[in-house]
Design a protein around this motif. Structure first.
Motif, PDB file in Angstrom:
ATOM      1  N   GLN A 253       0.873  -1.167   0.000  1.00 33.82           N
ATOM      2  CA  GLN A 253       0.000   0.000   0.000  1.00 33.82           C
ATOM      3  C   GLN A 253       0.914   1.222   0.000  1.00 33.82           C
ATOM      4  OE1 GLN A 253      -3.217  -0.033  -0.255  1.00 33.82           O
ATOM      5  NE2 GLN A 253      -3.993  -1.973   0.531  1.00 33.82           N
ATOM      6  N   ALA A 254       0.591   2.220  -0.798  1.00 31.27           N
ATOM      7  CA  ALA A 254       1.454   3.407  -0.886  1.00 31.27           C
ATOM      8  C   ALA A 254       0.598   4.670  -0.797  1.00 31.27           C
ATOM      9  CB  ALA A 254       2.243   3.395  -2.190  1.00 31.27           C
ATOM     10  N   LYS A 255       1.108   5.660  -0.086  1.00 35.20           N
ATOM     11  CA  LYS A 255       0.456   6.962   0.015  1.00 35.20           C
ATOM     12  C   LYS A 255       1.302   8.008  -0.707  1.00 35.20           C
ATOM     13  CE  LYS A 255      -1.807   5.966   4.433  1.00 35.20           C
ATOM     14  NZ  LYS A 255      -1.972   6.374   5.859  1.00 35.20           N
ATOM     15  N   GLU A 256       0.644   9.017  -1.220  1.00 34.07           N
ATOM     16  CA  GLU A 256       1.307  10.106  -1.940  1.00 34.07           C
ATOM     17  C   GLU A 256       2.069   9.597  -3.168  1.00 34.07           C
ATOM     18  OE1 GLU A 256       0.656  13.197  -1.109  1.00 34.07           O
ATOM     19  OE2 GLU A 256      -0.503  12.494   0.618  1.00 34.07           O
TER      20      GLU A 256
ATOM     21  N   THR B 284       1.316   8.222  -7.191  1.00 36.06           N
ATOM     22  CA  THR B 284       0.327   8.020  -8.243  1.00 36.06           C
ATOM     23  C   THR B 284       0.343   6.559  -8.685  1.00 36.06           C
ATOM     24  OG1 THR B 284       1.931   8.672  -9.951  1.00 36.06           O
ATOM     25  CG2 THR B 284       0.479  10.391  -9.064  1.00 36.06           C
ATOM     26  N   GLN B 285      -0.807   6.122  -9.177  1.00 37.84           N
ATOM     27  CA  GLN B 285      -0.945   4.737  -9.603  1.00 37.84           C
ATOM     28  C   GLN B 285      -1.498   4.685 -11.019  1.00 37.84           C
ATOM     29  OE1 GLN B 285      -2.919   2.183  -6.713  1.00 37.84           O
ATOM     30  NE2 GLN B 285      -2.366   3.567  -5.041  1.00 37.84           N
TER      31      GLN B 285
END
Length: 398
Positions: free
Chosen positions: A352-355, A357-358
């Motif tokens: 899971q990644a914050k900040e 873009t995907q």
């Protein structure tokens, strides 16, 4: 796909599981991964089940977020394409033996002649500095060589393989980590480098983190082996209606458990409250747990242990995971439409990644699915591409 490695070009010369498992992580992190295959495709494509001959389930699960070019690298034209691909890449990654890499022209000294700042990461079966450098290696071979099969022996002492390709995937994780470290070095210094991540050594390092034990010290404080893990009583415990796994780990856990089962006096014993003594009496502790568990059902234990924050879980089968409430809530399994294989179930990246873009994942490609587009990006004309396809130098799937 997390766009963490956006703009990084990876030339993927890997096959079967170890290498593709590693490069899929790089693709999941947003690198542009070009998978180079021979005209018949990666051998793992044929492993069943699958709807079509070259798109088995295992291949689908190790090759998302990649594009495929299929080239006969034994031809002079194929070797020329490979050199162009190297020149256009930041990182070359493979899981060949050294002699195979040299024969193909992808040893580090060959690559730096094409691109001086190239990064090379590779995972042979055994370190190329040792006598087993040229030995072939697959998961079963490394499970046996690394001590894992012996450690997993049955009650009669017969070695057993774990029913998962553990060493392939452990090796793949080490290879992916090497690639990330090497790329960080290149981005920081502007220089290329070579990192070897051998499958045998990676598996031994993985195993010995806890199993080196008393042999960690000179002179030794005992033999190899982590006592708790080797205890015959370390297993899921039988309840009134099934099995449950629980692991009281620290002093608070053990005291809470003994209080729960009415052993208040035991909860105050030094061999329960002192971590060193507890480690030396692990079989005794496990025997008390085993005797207590049949008194209640698995569901009852789950509720009581969870209320006391004692680590526990039901014993899931692989099938159970498909309906696991936690995995369902986190949308770990998802359904997708593959352009050639129809409706598929897949696992998402566990990260899971914050900040960050995907972007949508790319489905695993057919053999040579992107050959034409990749060659066009290398400034090869359509006339030349058509000629190479006709001559059997390149395969371009539609």
């Amino acid at each position: 796909m997390f766009n963490l490695l956006e703009g990084i070009k990876v030339l993927d010369l890997t096959t079967v599981v170890l290498g593709p498992y590693a490069t899929q992580f790089l693709g999941d992190f947003g690198a542009e991964v070009v998978k180079v295959e021979n005209l018949d495709g990666d051998a793992f494509r044929a492993v069943r089940p699958g709807h079509s001959a070259d798109m088995g389930a295992g291949f689908l699960n190790c090759n998302r977020n990649k594009r495929s070019i299929a080239v006969n690298l034994k031809t002079s034209e194929g070797k020329s394409i490979l050199r162009k691909l190297v020149a256009d890449s930041d990182l070359v990654i493979h899981n060949m033996r050294g002699k195979s890499a040299k024969a193909l022209g992808v040893a580090f000294e060959d690559l730096t002649q094409i691109k001086p700042d190239i990064v090379l990461c590779h995972a042979p079966g055994f370190s190329q500095a040792g006598p087993n450098a040229d030995q072939p290696a697959y998961d079963d071979i490394i499970q046996a060589a690394s001590g894992i099969a012996a450690l997993n022996a049955d009650a009669s002492g017969q070695p057993r393989f774990l029913p998962t390709i553990l060493c392939d995937k452990v090796g793949g994780l080490h290879l992916a980590l090497a690639a990330l470290g090497a790329m960080a070095y290149k981005l920081r210094t502007g220089k290329g480098c070579e990192i070897e991540a051998p499958m045998f050594e990676s598996s031994v390092a993985f195993l010995m983190a806890e199993q080196l034990a008393g042999q960690s010290f000179i002179p030794p404080l005992g033999g190899t082996g982590y006592d708790r893990l080797l205890s015959p009583n370390r297993k899921p415990f039988a309840t009134a209606d099934g099995y449950i796994s629980l692991l009281p780990y620290n002093t608070r856990h053990w005291q809470a458990f003994f209080n729960l089962v009415g052993e208040d006096e035991l909860a105050q014993e030094p061999w329960v409250t002192d971590p060193v003594q507890r480690s030396q009496n692990i079989d005794r502790l496990y025997q008390v747990v085993a005797q207590a568990m049949p008194a209640r059902t698995s569901a009852q234990w789950q509720q009581l242990l969870t209320e006391r924050d004692i680590p526990c879980t039901p014993v899931n089968t692989v099938d159970d995971l498909l309906e696991n409430p936690h995995l369902t809530a986190t949308e770990f399994f998802y359904e997708t439409n593959h352009p050639t294989e129809g409706r598929l179930r897949a696992t998402r990246s566990p990260f899971q990644a914050k900040e960050v873009t995907q972007s949508p994942d790319l489905p695993a490609p057919k053999t040579g699915q992107n050959s034409r587009a990749i060659l066009q990006e290398l400034q090869v004309s359509d006339i030349e591409i058509d000629a190479m396809i006709s001559a059997g130098i390149v395969k371009a799937s539609v």
